[in-house]
Design a protein around this motif. Structure first.
Motif, mmCIF file in Angstrom:
data_model
loop_
_atom_site.group_PDB
_atom_site.id
_atom_site.type_symbol
_atom_site.label_atom_id
_atom_site.label_comp_id
_atom_site.label_asym_id
_atom_site.label_seq_id
_atom_site.Cartn_x
_atom_site.Cartn_y
_atom_site.Cartn_z
ATOM 1 N N ARG A 143 0.854 -1.186 0.000
ATOM 2 C CA ARG A 143 0.000 0.000 0.000
ATOM 3 C C ARG A 143 0.889 1.234 0.000
ATOM 4 O O ARG A 143 1.893 1.297 0.705
ATOM 5 C CB ARG A 143 -0.882 -0.016 1.250
ATOM 6 C CG ARG A 143 -1.752 1.187 1.415
ATOM 7 C CD ARG A 143 -2.732 1.014 2.577
ATOM 8 N NE ARG A 143 -2.161 0.425 3.771
ATOM 9 C CZ ARG A 143 -1.662 1.122 4.792
ATOM 10 N NH1 ARG A 143 -1.662 2.433 4.770
ATOM 11 N NH2 ARG A 143 -1.176 0.501 5.849
ATOM 12 N N ALA A 179 -3.843 10.057 -7.558
ATOM 13 C CA ALA A 179 -4.998 9.419 -6.919
ATOM 14 C C ALA A 179 -4.949 7.903 -7.084
ATOM 15 O O ALA A 179 -5.321 7.167 -6.168
ATOM 16 C CB ALA A 179 -6.294 9.983 -7.481
ATOM 17 N N VAL A 180 -4.480 7.430 -8.234
ATOM 18 C CA VAL A 180 -4.341 5.989 -8.459
ATOM 19 C C VAL A 180 -3.367 5.397 -7.430
ATOM 20 O O VAL A 180 -3.632 4.349 -6.832
ATOM 21 C CB VAL A 180 -3.877 5.697 -9.903
ATOM 22 C CG1 VAL A 180 -3.422 4.256 -10.069
ATOM 23 C CG2 VAL A 180 -4.994 6.010 -10.882
ATOM 24 N N LEU A 181 -2.252 6.077 -7.201
ATOM 25 C CA LEU A 181 -1.301 5.633 -6.179
ATOM 26 C C LEU A 181 -1.927 5.690 -4.786
ATOM 27 O O LEU A 181 -1.849 4.747 -4.008
ATOM 28 C CB LEU A 181 -0.061 6.524 -6.180
ATOM 29 C CG LEU A 181 1.009 6.266 -7.209
ATOM 30 C CD1 LEU A 181 2.075 7.348 -7.121
ATOM 31 C CD2 LEU A 181 1.624 4.905 -7.010
ATOM 32 N N LYS A 182 -2.542 6.804 -4.499
ATOM 33 C CA LYS A 182 -3.108 7.075 -3.178
ATOM 34 C C LYS A 182 -4.227 6.113 -2.812
ATOM 35 O O LYS A 182 -4.361 5.716 -1.664
ATOM 36 C CB LYS A 182 -3.620 8.525 -3.173
ATOM 37 C CG LYS A 182 -4.023 9.082 -1.867
ATOM 38 C CD LYS A 182 -4.248 10.568 -2.035
ATOM 39 C CE LYS A 182 -5.511 11.149 -1.554
ATOM 40 N NZ LYS A 182 -6.609 10.431 -1.147
ATOM 41 N N ASN A 183 -5.012 5.710 -3.805
ATOM 42 C CA ASN A 183 -6.174 4.865 -3.539
ATOM 43 C C ASN A 183 -5.906 3.377 -3.711
ATOM 44 O O ASN A 183 -6.829 2.574 -3.675
ATOM 45 C CB ASN A 183 -7.339 5.305 -4.429
ATOM 46 C CG ASN A 183 -7.782 6.709 -4.097
ATOM 47 O OD1 ASN A 183 -7.760 7.117 -2.949
ATOM 48 N ND2 ASN A 183 -8.181 7.463 -5.110
ATOM 49 N N ALA A 197 -4.852 12.820 -11.228
ATOM 50 C CA ALA A 197 -5.495 11.516 -11.429
ATOM 51 C C ALA A 197 -4.508 10.371 -11.195
ATOM 52 O O ALA A 197 -4.851 9.367 -10.552
ATOM 53 C CB ALA A 197 -6.082 11.431 -12.830
ATOM 54 N N ASN A 198 -3.284 10.513 -11.694
ATOM 55 C CA ASN A 198 -2.281 9.464 -11.472
ATOM 56 C C ASN A 198 -1.861 9.392 -10.012
ATOM 57 O O ASN A 198 -1.615 8.297 -9.490
ATOM 58 C CB ASN A 198 -1.068 9.673 -12.368
ATOM 59 C CG ASN A 198 -1.326 9.254 -13.793
ATOM 60 O OD1 ASN A 198 -2.236 8.471 -14.060
ATOM 61 N ND2 ASN A 198 -0.554 9.782 -14.707
ATOM 62 N N THR A 216 -0.039 13.915 -12.984
ATOM 63 C CA THR A 216 -1.407 14.431 -12.924
ATOM 64 C C THR A 216 -2.049 14.068 -11.586
ATOM 65 O O THR A 216 -1.689 13.055 -10.971
ATOM 66 C CB THR A 216 -2.272 13.832 -14.054
ATOM 67 O OG1 THR A 216 -2.426 12.426 -13.820
ATOM 68 C CG2 THR A 216 -1.657 14.090 -15.419
ATOM 69 N N ARG A 267 -4.801 1.620 -6.330
ATOM 70 C CA ARG A 267 -5.129 0.996 -7.617
ATOM 71 C C ARG A 267 -3.913 0.842 -8.525
ATOM 72 O O ARG A 267 -4.019 0.265 -9.599
ATOM 73 C CB ARG A 267 -6.222 1.801 -8.320
ATOM 74 C CG ARG A 267 -7.544 1.792 -7.563
ATOM 75 C CD ARG A 267 -8.670 2.441 -8.353
ATOM 76 N NE ARG A 267 -8.314 3.679 -8.997
ATOM 77 C CZ ARG A 267 -8.569 4.902 -8.520
ATOM 78 N NH1 ARG A 267 -9.178 5.039 -7.365
ATOM 79 N NH2 ARG A 267 -8.212 5.971 -9.189
ATOM 80 N N ALA A 268 -2.764 1.329 -8.103
ATOM 81 C CA ALA A 268 -1.557 1.252 -8.933
ATOM 82 C C ALA A 268 -0.981 -0.156 -8.908
ATOM 83 O O ALA A 268 -0.981 -0.819 -7.872
ATOM 84 C CB ALA A 268 -0.510 2.242 -8.441
ATOM 85 N N LYS A 269 -0.497 -0.603 -10.040
ATOM 86 C CA LYS A 269 0.169 -1.901 -10.141
ATOM 87 C C LYS A 269 1.681 -1.751 -10.019
ATOM 88 O O LYS A 269 2.383 -2.721 -9.774
ATOM 89 C CB LYS A 269 -0.167 -2.571 -11.476
ATOM 90 C CG LYS A 269 -1.639 -2.838 -11.661
ATOM 91 C CD LYS A 269 -2.110 -3.905 -10.720
ATOM 92 C CE LYS A 269 -3.587 -4.179 -10.940
ATOM 93 N NZ LYS A 269 -4.180 -4.887 -9.843
#
Length: 76
Positions: A4, A33-37, A30-31, A28, A39-41
């Motif tokens: 995480r 947010a992907v890390l923060k939430n 949005a990117n 961005t 959802r990043a691989k």
């Protein structure tokens, strides 16, 4: 099990908004947010380095290894 990216705690400690951090590290919102939430691989080392630089922290302050559903950290 997974890793995480725990950005929220550091943002709160630094009294910094997500948009401001995104601008400072050159990605961005949005990117970020992907890390923060969660959802990043993957995360680039250059991005991790920029996060640590702007949040004045170490990678271990941002990355947390979470146990799997069985409570184990790794398959044996």
């Amino acid at each position: 099990m997974g890793i995480r990216v725990d950005i929220d705690v550091m943002l709160a400690r630094r009294k910094m908004a997500v948009g401001e951090l995104a601008e400072r590290i050159g990605i961005t919102p949005a990117n970020l947010a992907v890390l923060k939430n969660g959802r990043a691989k993957a995360v680039r080392f250059s991005t991790l380095e920029a996060l640590c630089r702007e949040l004045d922290c170490q990678p271990g302050d941002l990355l947390v290894l979470e146990p799997g559903e069985d409570g184990q950290l790794a398959d044996s």
